[in-house]
Write a protein that holds these residues in place. Sequence first.
Motif, PDB file in Angstrom:
ATOM      1  N   ILE A   6      48.752  15.404  54.014  1.00  0.00           N
ATOM      2  CA  ILE A   6      48.198  14.974  52.720  1.00  0.00           C
ATOM      3  C   ILE A   6      46.689  15.220  52.649  1.00  0.00           C
ATOM      4  O   ILE A   6      46.003  14.645  51.810  1.00  0.00           O
ATOM      5  N   ASN A  26      52.841  12.528  43.922  1.00  0.00           N
ATOM      6  CA  ASN A  26      52.014  12.547  45.122  1.00  0.00           C
ATOM      7  C   ASN A  26      50.594  12.134  44.754  1.00  0.00           C
ATOM      8  O   ASN A  26      50.332  11.693  43.634  1.00  0.00           O
ATOM      9  N   ALA A  66      45.701  16.920  49.252  1.00  0.00           N
ATOM     10  CA  ALA A  66      45.967  15.972  48.165  1.00  0.00           C
ATOM     11  C   ALA A  66      44.945  14.840  48.182  1.00  0.00           C
ATOM     12  O   ALA A  66      44.509  14.371  47.118  1.00  0.00           O
ATOM     13  N   PHE A  99      48.121  14.017  44.189  1.00  0.00           N
ATOM     14  CA  PHE A  99      47.625  14.846  43.088  1.00  0.00           C
ATOM     15  C   PHE A  99      47.896  14.156  41.755  1.00  0.00           C
ATOM     16  O   PHE A  99      47.035  14.118  40.863  1.00  0.00           O
TER      17      PHE A  99
END
Length: 514
Positions: free
Chosen positions: A121, A183, A124, A185
């Motif tokens: 991640i 997510n 992100a 984002f």
Amino acid sequence: MKPIRGSFSLNIATNIFNLALNIIVGLFLVPYLIRRLGVEAYGIIPLANYFIQYLSLVSLALNSAVGRYIAIALEKGMKEESNRIFNTAFWSNLVVVSLLLLISIPIIIFLDKIINLPTSIEQASRFLFICTFLGFYLSIATSAFAVSSWCLNRFDLLNGISIIRQTVYLSLIMILFSFFQGNLFSVGIAILGGALTTTTLNYVLSRQLLPHLRIGIRYFERASLRKLLSTGGWISINKIGSILYLQIDLFVLNRLLGTFIAGQYASILQMSMVVRMLGAAISSVFGPPMVYLVAQNNRSELVRYTRRSLLFLGMSMALPIGLICGFSKPLLSLWLGNDFSTLSTLLIVLTAHLSVNVAVYPFFELQTATNRVRWPGLITCIMGAANFALALSLAGWTSLGMYGVAAAGAIMLTLKNALFTPIYGALIIGQCWYLFLKELILITFLTCAVFLVSTSLLTFIKIDTWIELILSSAFISATYCLVVWTFLPKEEKRLIVEKVGEIFGRMGIAYAGK
């Protein structure tokens, strides 16, 4: 002709709705995001908000007094003066944003070196930080527009903007998580969308409410800048201490113990934040009368009013704090899932001390009313630094882990607010140092009583559903209110009746990181 001021009843309605929405979002969005993102990824979201608090120190000294000076100028009919203050704040904030942009670039680039980030991640998380920073910079750059509603007592509009922002944020979260891959984002887009909505609405309302405020570099005035900075200086110092108390725990845990532990801690922490928000909403009604009594130099009434304020807030918060701690295990199971029930002790450590540390909020109003903020600011900074050192020690050199970080905050904040804050409050109004200690002892006793009754009830019944938890809490609450009301003196009963309406009128606009 002066602009029309806000409606009290409309302010009340929107304030109540705004507070309710904030509580719902704060409590029920957390388990949703944990289920969809996982504990590690969720922990990055509040951590990004912590960085915003750190960066806000750069702008706090400038913006903390803008509304006050514009409101004074408007009240005196000095439109040109208000326009100079507005432009001084606006152009200064653009400079501040430019500086913050330079600071944030290396933070984004070296984010994986500053905090622990799982490789899966990492990108992100960077995007989330970028969106969070951009949203924050938008709010700073246009913060001068937001004071229009504040100056005219149009809290209905301020709360309306907050409600719309939360609605946009929630809508984007639900849409993006439902129809696209949910997510970090998606969370970043939702945060930025809410910030853009707030910026647009504040600008439109400012043009409607105070059309004489017009942007022009020629209206910038150095004298106005000095005035704004001199008023906000000690407020900034106090804020530094508050950050060291309240906004270093997640950073310490992320660095020392990793993203999963930090994510667990962030989830539990949300409940204590709701308690603080409720306490701030109640305490805000005591500020204006204190200012009025100080202006009258009515010391005897100020002493009596401060004692009653302390007792009223403390008794009001003892019930929810005792219930949260007493029912911590079933509450966590129902709220976040069975996996979190083992963290019930952490919830108690994070929440129990608030019986004292929220009860003293009226003293902060007293300090502001009497303009005695220098020593509180210095002490808060010193004790905040000590909290940071203790948290590092307990988390890094002992096996306490996140419990050590929580305990450090509880210990240091309680030392400050159980000793310095009430003693200083007594001294600045010319009273003996131990004047308010009896009330604090009583508040602590009431919280412990609710806690013991709640835990004892769990030995007789098993709570597996929200209905059972609500009914059990309602039974204890009714008993508590009956007992407290029976033993309250008549003056305190009258205070409760008088203040309930005011509390609802202030809710939703009160919490300022006390």
